[in-house]
Design a protein around this motif. Sequence first.
Motif, PDB file in Angstrom:
ATOM      1  N   THR A 184       0.856  -1.183   0.000  1.00 56.21           N
ATOM      2  CA  THR A 184       0.000   0.000   0.000  1.00 56.21           C
ATOM      3  C   THR A 184       0.892   1.233   0.000  1.00 56.21           C
ATOM      4  N   LYS A 215      -2.060  -1.095  -3.799  1.00 52.24           N
ATOM      5  CA  LYS A 215      -3.134  -0.224  -3.294  1.00 52.24           C
ATOM      6  C   LYS A 215      -2.571   1.152  -3.007  1.00 52.24           C
ATOM      7  N   ALA A 217      -3.366   4.956  -0.969  1.00 49.31           N
ATOM      8  CA  ALA A 217      -4.124   5.812  -0.054  1.00 49.31           C
ATOM      9  C   ALA A 217      -3.585   7.218  -0.287  1.00 49.31           C
ATOM     10  N   THR A 220      -3.744  11.920   1.775  1.00 50.55           N
ATOM     11  CA  THR A 220      -3.654  11.790   3.235  1.00 50.55           C
ATOM     12  C   THR A 220      -2.205  11.547   3.626  1.00 50.55           C
ATOM     13  N   SER A 235      -1.512   4.569  11.254  1.00 46.51           N
ATOM     14  CA  SER A 235      -2.725   5.389  11.378  1.00 46.51           C
ATOM     15  C   SER A 235      -2.610   6.611  10.478  1.00 46.51           C
ATOM     16  N   LEU A 236      -3.611   6.804   9.622  1.00 49.82           N
ATOM     17  CA  LEU A 236      -3.592   7.900   8.651  1.00 49.82           C
ATOM     18  C   LEU A 236      -4.451   9.067   9.123  1.00 49.82           C
ATOM     19  N   SER A 238      -6.629  10.478   7.497  1.00 53.50           N
ATOM     20  CA  SER A 238      -7.993  10.260   6.994  1.00 53.50           C
ATOM     21  C   SER A 238      -8.842   9.440   7.939  1.00 53.50           C
ATOM     22  N   GLY A 239      -8.231   8.874   8.979  1.00 52.07           N
ATOM     23  CA  GLY A 239      -8.940   8.006   9.905  1.00 52.07           C
ATOM     24  C   GLY A 239      -8.757   6.539   9.614  1.00 52.07           C
ATOM     25  N   GLN A 240      -8.190   6.219   8.460  1.00 51.74           N
ATOM     26  CA  GLN A 240      -7.947   4.834   8.086  1.00 51.74           C
ATOM     27  C   GLN A 240      -6.732   4.291   8.832  1.00 51.74           C
ATOM     28  N   SER A 241      -6.750   2.991   9.128  1.00 52.61           N
ATOM     29  CA  SER A 241      -5.602   2.326   9.741  1.00 52.61           C
ATOM     30  C   SER A 241      -5.199   1.136   8.878  1.00 52.61           C
ATOM     31  N   LEU A 242      -3.900   0.919   8.731  1.00 50.74           N
ATOM     32  CA  LEU A 242      -3.366  -0.174   7.934  1.00 50.74           C
ATOM     33  C   LEU A 242      -2.468  -1.041   8.797  1.00 50.74           C
TER      34      LEU A 242
END
Length: 391
Positions: A184, A215, A217, A220, A235-236, A238-242
């Motif tokens: 990602t 992928k 992202a 952000t 932790s991004l 944007s609120g997304q976590s990978l």
Amino acid sequence: MEKDMQPIIIIGSGMAGYTLAREFRKLNTEQELVMICADDAVNYAKPTLSNALVGKKAPEQIGLGDAEKMSTQLNMRIEKETWVKSIDAEKHELTLEKDGQPSTQGYSKLILAVGANPIRLAIAGDGSDDIHVVNSLIDYRAFRETLDNCSTGECGNKRVVILGAGLIGCEFANDLQNTGHQVTVIDLAPQPLGRLLPNHVAQAFKDNLEQSGIKFALGTTVEKVSKSERGYIVSLASGQSLLADVVLSAIGLQPNIALAKATEINTSRGVITNTLLETSQADIFAIGDCAEVNGTLLPFVMPIMQQARALAKTLSGQTTTVHYPAMPVAVKTPAAPLTVLPAPIDVDVTWENEEFEDGMLSKATDAEGATAGKQRLTLTKLVPDLIPASV
């Protein structure tokens, strides 16, 4: 000892330093030549790092020669693992340190080939210190060791998160995805290769990479990298976590200008030089990723080659200005083959696009109709030189 009887000294053992030494030796086999570097002075081509996995090259297979071999090959004294603490431009003298012991070394001509350092974001979290950067073979060895541990099952299923969708980030993403890793790529920009490509080409490039499994992202940035039992949690904003087993930062480079500034050499983004690659201090030159030539920073292979050939002639007594013709950059992403000649950032351009069965051609023209950038080598002759040949 008289200044002119002192050696020519190159600080730095990267591609710029070794290429200059090689080009100089073609013209002068006798002049004393010394290379001083803080690392192990192994000669290698940095561009090979971002596709070594697909090429099935282990780190120990990437080096082209160690310090001893290169010293013999180039008839050059190499002082490895030695730090240049200061430069006395008036005395033409360096203060060195090796194994904690200081010494001095005079020079007749001095070349700064000190490269650039990876930009590091201030990222919170107890995993931020584990973020890898790859700007040298030494860095790459550490990165590959982590990847090898992942391949044995210690790190799960080899999830790699890359910070930066620029040239190096995308090349590493392609290399990793094609060798069984799940990749990602994160970037604040809305598209990959944002500084090199117009929107429509960047979108096609991104689509092709996504089809290979990569992928993205985008739009952000990373706020925190935390350790967990499953590797790392990225932790991004944007609120997304990978979830990641390895995190690699490839967000760009900053020219190494600290030594130049301490020597009162004029600097801006890089070490400022004219087209003779001269700095503001007499008998001190700059070359490679650290050199800002006539206001231009070009951290690519072809500009380094042009600089090395010109400076080698100048050091041999044939005063020669560097010439920058149109220099295409081949992006090593087989999933999305691309060759780009960047349009100047300070010129308004209009893009023309042609579709073919095997890809596309995008050509930028300025207000006068001159071709400013494109994605095919066959058009390089239409592009004006960045720095014309001297007449």
